[in-house]
Write a protein that holds these residues in place. Structure first.
Motif, PDB file in Angstrom:
ATOM      1  N   ASN A 144      -9.319   4.051  -6.767  1.00 54.41           N
ATOM      2  CA  ASN A 144      -8.108   3.384  -6.304  1.00 54.41           C
ATOM      3  C   ASN A 144      -7.057   4.401  -5.871  1.00 54.41           C
ATOM      4  O   ASN A 144      -6.932   5.469  -6.467  1.00 54.41           O
ATOM      5  N   HIS A 145      -6.306   4.039  -4.835  1.00 60.59           N
ATOM      6  CA  HIS A 145      -5.144   4.804  -4.376  1.00 60.59           C
ATOM      7  C   HIS A 145      -5.480   6.248  -4.008  1.00 60.59           C
ATOM      8  O   HIS A 145      -4.711   7.167  -4.251  1.00 60.59           O
ATOM      9  N   ILE A 198       0.865  -1.171   0.000  1.00 57.57           N
ATOM     10  CA  ILE A 198       0.000   0.000   0.000  1.00 57.57           C
ATOM     11  C   ILE A 198       0.906   1.228   0.000  1.00 57.57           C
ATOM     12  O   ILE A 198       2.035   1.172   0.505  1.00 57.57           O
ATOM     13  N   ARG A 229       1.944   8.407  -6.505  1.00 55.05           N
ATOM     14  CA  ARG A 229       1.073   7.253  -6.267  1.00 55.05           C
ATOM     15  C   ARG A 229       0.640   6.620  -7.582  1.00 55.05           C
ATOM     16  O   ARG A 229       0.577   5.395  -7.708  1.00 55.05           O
ATOM     17  N   TRP A 265      -1.583  -4.842  -5.055  1.00 56.90           N
ATOM     18  CA  TRP A 265      -2.138  -3.864  -4.141  1.00 56.90           C
ATOM     19  C   TRP A 265      -3.006  -4.478  -3.059  1.00 56.90           C
ATOM     20  O   TRP A 265      -3.800  -5.387  -3.305  1.00 56.90           O
ATOM     21  N   GLY A 302      -6.019   0.000  -2.498  1.00 54.13           N
ATOM     22  CA  GLY A 302      -4.959   0.894  -2.090  1.00 54.13           C
ATOM     23  C   GLY A 302      -5.400   2.223  -1.521  1.00 54.13           C
ATOM     24  O   GLY A 302      -4.569   3.048  -1.138  1.00 54.13           O
ATOM     25  N   ALA A 316       1.396   2.853  -8.704  1.00 55.83           N
ATOM     26  CA  ALA A 316       0.218   2.006  -8.908  1.00 55.83           C
ATOM     27  C   ALA A 316       0.344   1.191 -10.188  1.00 55.83           C
ATOM     28  O   ALA A 316       0.010   0.000 -10.210  1.00 55.83           O
TER      29      ALA A 316
END
Length: 197
Positions: free
Chosen positions: A109-110, A52, A61, A72, A92, A65
């Motif tokens: 995501n992320h 993560i 990021r 993830w 994430g 990714a």
């Protein structure tokens, strides 16, 4: 699990992992002289590690990714956060202490939903967005990829904010914002544009 980023944001992500009884067995960082952080080894990531990102920079990021796309960890939510069971939260993404996500349609995501941020009903927050501490997104707001919403900002209902925007701390957003805009003030006004892709 390993955390990318042996610094301030990584420290908070580690605390959320501890809050969820998840063992962090390593940090990954480009400071090659650092061999441990918080008493945890700083080392490389292997192909079997779940990871993560503990880095606040949205662009970094995104790079990470795609580089490690199959490894993830699921979203990491602090136990004090209030998250609707109807919300979809991507891989994430990190939800910090006391954040509130009310019947949001989707968080990508992320993303980072930071301390005490409020994401109201029917919001869409796309990938790599950072919602800073004490931000309020009112109902039906859409935030596109990579945008950073600064601490204490308020976005009124139904607003759409473009990709890779920067919303300054304390800004009140009362109209739609185009891609790459930098917005400050109350009411928010565009002062310049970030460089595009």
């Amino acid at each position: 699990m390993k955390i990318f980023g042996a610094s301030g944001h990584g420290k908070v992500v580690n605390a959320i992992a501890i809050n969820n009884d998840i063992v962090v067995d390593g940090f990954v960082d480009d400071n090659y002289e650092q061999d441990s952080y918080l008493g945890i080894p700083v080392n490389n990531v292997s192909k079997t590690d779940k990871i993560i990102i503990g880095i606040g920079n949205n662009a970094i990021r995104k790079i990470l990714a795609y580089k490690y796309e199959h490894q993830w960890h699921n979203a990491l939510l602090h136990k004090s956060a209030s998250v609707s069971l109807q919300s979809q939260i991507g891989l994430g993404t990190v939800v910090m202490p006391h954040a509130v996500i009310n019947e949001a349609y989707a968080i990508g995501n992320h993303c980072i939903i930071n301390t005490a941020a409020v994401v109201e009903h029917d919001c869409i927050v796309k990938d790599f967005v950072h919602i800073s501490p004490n931000v309020t997104l009112c109902g039906g707001v859409v935030i596109d990829e990579g945008t950073h919403v600064g601490a204490g900002s308020v976005v009124i209902p139904g607003i759409k904010i473009g990709k890779w925007c920067t919303i300054g701390a304390g800004t009140v957003v009362i109209r739609d914002i185009p891609d790459y805009a930098v917005v400050v003030g109350n009411p928010g006004r565009i002062i310049k544009y970030n460089k595009g892709d």
